[in-house]
Design a protein around this motif. Structure first.
Motif, short mmCIF file in Angstrom:
data_model
loop_
_atom_site.label_atom_id
_atom_site.label_comp_id
_atom_site.label_asym_id
_atom_site.label_seq_id
_atom_site.Cartn_x
_atom_site.Cartn_y
_atom_site.Cartn_z
N ALA A 150 0.95 -1.13 -0.01
CA ALA A 150 -0.03 0.04 0.08
C ALA A 150 0.77 1.08 -0.10
O ALA A 150 0.62 2.34 0.64
N GLN A 151 1.82 1.39 -0.80
CA GLN A 151 2.86 2.51 -0.68
C GLN A 151 2.06 3.51 -1.86
O GLN A 151 1.27 3.05 -2.65
N ALA A 152 2.55 4.74 -1.78
CA ALA A 152 1.78 5.77 -2.57
C ALA A 152 2.46 5.55 -3.79
O ALA A 152 3.29 5.37 -4.08
N GLU A 153 1.69 6.11 -4.77
CA GLU A 153 1.90 5.97 -6.21
C GLU A 153 1.67 7.29 -7.00
O GLU A 153 0.26 7.56 -7.06
N ILE A 154 2.40 8.06 -7.62
CA ILE A 154 1.99 9.24 -8.36
C ILE A 154 1.36 9.13 -9.51
O ILE A 154 1.87 8.19 -10.27
N THR A 155 0.11 9.53 -9.92
CA THR A 155 -0.70 9.48 -10.86
C THR A 155 -0.45 10.75 -11.69
O THR A 155 -0.52 10.63 -13.09
N PHE A 156 -0.46 11.70 -11.44
CA PHE A 156 -0.42 12.97 -12.10
C PHE A 156 0.42 14.15 -11.42
O PHE A 156 0.68 13.80 -10.41
N VAL A 157 0.95 14.96 -12.19
CA VAL A 157 1.80 15.82 -11.74
C VAL A 157 1.57 17.17 -12.36
O VAL A 157 0.66 17.18 -13.45
N GLY A 158 1.60 18.64 -11.71
CA GLY A 158 1.48 19.72 -12.50
C GLY A 158 2.11 20.70 -11.67
O GLY A 158 2.87 20.51 -10.54
N TYR A 160 1.32 24.92 -10.32
CA TYR A 160 0.32 26.00 -10.34
C TYR A 160 0.93 27.15 -9.98
O TYR A 160 1.73 27.19 -9.14
N ASN A 161 0.74 28.44 -10.85
CA ASN A 161 1.18 29.57 -10.51
C ASN A 161 -0.01 30.59 -9.81
O ASN A 161 -0.93 30.92 -10.62
N PRO A 162 0.10 30.92 -8.68
CA PRO A 162 -1.02 31.53 -7.90
C PRO A 162 -1.26 33.24 -8.44
O PRO A 162 -2.36 33.62 -8.45
N GLU A 163 -0.01 33.66 -8.87
CA GLU A 163 -0.08 34.93 -9.35
C GLU A 163 -0.97 34.86 -10.92
O GLU A 163 -1.56 35.99 -10.96
N THR A 164 -0.56 34.17 -11.61
CA THR A 164 -1.41 33.99 -13.05
C THR A 164 -2.64 33.37 -13.17
O THR A 164 -3.44 33.29 -13.90
N ARG A 165 -2.70 32.32 -11.87
CA ARG A 165 -3.81 31.23 -11.87
C ARG A 165 -3.78 30.41 -13.00
O ARG A 165 -4.72 29.85 -13.18
N LEU A 166 -2.62 30.04 -13.56
CA LEU A 166 -2.47 29.17 -14.42
C LEU A 166 -1.80 27.69 -13.82
O LEU A 166 -1.09 27.99 -13.25
N PHE A 167 -2.34 26.69 -14.35
CA PHE A 167 -1.76 25.24 -13.90
C PHE A 167 -1.59 24.62 -15.36
O PHE A 167 -2.35 24.68 -16.06
N ASP A 168 -0.38 23.55 -15.01
CA ASP A 168 -0.16 22.56 -16.13
C ASP A 168 -0.36 21.61 -15.40
O ASP A 168 0.23 21.19 -14.18
N MET A 169 -1.05 20.53 -16.09
CA MET A 169 -0.87 18.97 -15.44
C MET A 169 -0.66 17.94 -16.70
O MET A 169 -1.00 18.29 -17.73
N ALA A 170 -0.10 17.08 -16.29
CA ALA A 170 0.50 15.74 -17.05
C ALA A 170 0.37 14.52 -16.37
O ALA A 170 0.57 14.46 -15.00
N SER A 171 0.05 13.41 -16.86
CA SER A 171 -0.05 12.13 -16.38
C SER A 171 1.28 11.85 -16.07
O SER A 171 2.44 11.90 -16.95
N TRP A 172 1.74 11.07 -14.69
CA TRP A 172 3.07 10.72 -14.56
C TRP A 172 3.71 9.83 -15.56
O TRP A 172 4.84 9.67 -15.78
N GLU A 174 3.29 9.65 -18.63
CA GLU A 174 3.70 10.78 -19.89
C GLU A 174 5.09 11.30 -19.43
O GLU A 174 5.84 11.41 -20.33
N VAL A 175 5.19 12.01 -18.30
CA VAL A 175 6.60 12.41 -17.71
C VAL A 175 7.57 11.37 -17.90
O VAL A 175 8.66 11.64 -18.47
N LYS A 176 7.16 10.28 -17.29
CA LYS A 176 8.30 9.01 -17.38
C LYS A 176 8.71 8.69 -18.64
O LYS A 176 9.99 8.78 -19.05
N ALA A 177 7.70 8.74 -19.63
CA ALA A 177 8.13 8.38 -20.87
C ALA A 177 8.93 9.52 -21.76
O ALA A 177 9.97 9.31 -22.39
N ALA A 178 8.40 10.70 -21.43
CA ALA A 178 9.49 11.98 -22.01
C ALA A 178 10.83 11.88 -21.49
O ALA A 178 11.77 12.22 -22.23
N VAL A 179 11.13 11.64 -20.08
CA VAL A 179 12.27 11.33 -19.44
C VAL A 179 13.05 10.32 -20.18
O VAL A 179 14.42 10.60 -20.54
N GLN A 180 12.58 9.18 -20.31
CA GLN A 180 13.30 8.07 -20.86
C GLN A 180 13.36 8.40 -22.40
O GLN A 180 14.65 8.10 -22.94
N GLU A 181 12.74 9.09 -22.97
CA GLU A 181 12.99 9.51 -24.47
C GLU A 181 14.04 10.58 -24.47
O GLU A 181 15.07 10.50 -25.62
#
Length: 189
Positions: A150-158, A160-172, A174-181
């Motif tokens: 029952a260890q925790a697993e990351i599913t999404f990362v993102g 958030y910039n409170p000043e501009t109220r913009l957020f970016d999100m991606a599946s974990w 996708e991030v791992k695949a991009a790093v491996q690439e």
């Protein structure tokens, strides 16, 4: 006596009380979520860990609700940080005043110590503590892995910039695949 002016003042005070009540309620809910470990704020690295069930509920309400949720969590943590800084500032000033009084060589009674502390607290400059800077932070949506230990697993990362109220999100994934690439591309060169 202008009755309309009194009425406007009354309505403004009523509106302000309502806003304070709503803010207090939101901060109370966020504090409960933090105490139940649905939200974990890592101050040093500016990371927010969110439990997946909570994230799914907030995401199902839409992008604007998710943005408001992230902003409220950020405001709550800035409030807590500012409160800690303020408490430390007051405590330091009180200690300094008591130490000066004791260093003067006069015997100080416990009642007088309290009086000195109260006097310091009443005479504090309200601008003594600077507001924490507004900075972007990373957030991670964590799912409990039901299989195994029952260890925790990351599913999404993102981010958030409170000043501009913009957020970016991606599946974990996708991030791992991009790093491996990226690693493969650097190894080829």
């Amino acid at each position: 006596m202008n009755i309309f002016k009194k009425w406007r003042e009354y309505r403004a005070a009523k509106r302000k009380k309502k806003e304070l009540r709503q803010t207090s309620r939101v901060f109370g809910h966020i504090e409960q979520l933090t105490k139940s470990h649905m939200l974990i704020w890592e101050l040093k690295d500016r990371r927010l860990f969110i439990a997946q069930p909570l994230a799914m509920v907030m995401l199902s309400r839409g992008a604007e609700a998710w943005r408001n949720f992230l902003n409220n969590v950020y405001l709550y943590h800035v409030f807590c940080l500012q409160q800690q800084q303020w408490d430390q500032y007051v405590l330091d000033l009180q200690r300094k005043a008591v130490a000066e009084r004791v260093a003067s060589g006069i015997k100080v009674k416990p009642g007088e110590l309290d009086r000195i502390r109260r006097a310091v607290r009443d005479g504090i400059n309200k601008d003594g503590v600077a507001l924490p800077p507004i900075e972007a932070f990373d957030f991670y949506i964590i799912a409990d892995n039901a299989s195994g230990d029952a260890q925790a697993e990351i599913t999404f990362v993102g981010e958030y910039n409170p000043e501009t109220r913009l957020f970016d999100m991606a599946s974990w994934e996708e991030v791992k695949a991009a790093v491996q690439e990226a690693k493969k591309n650097t190894e080829k060169e």
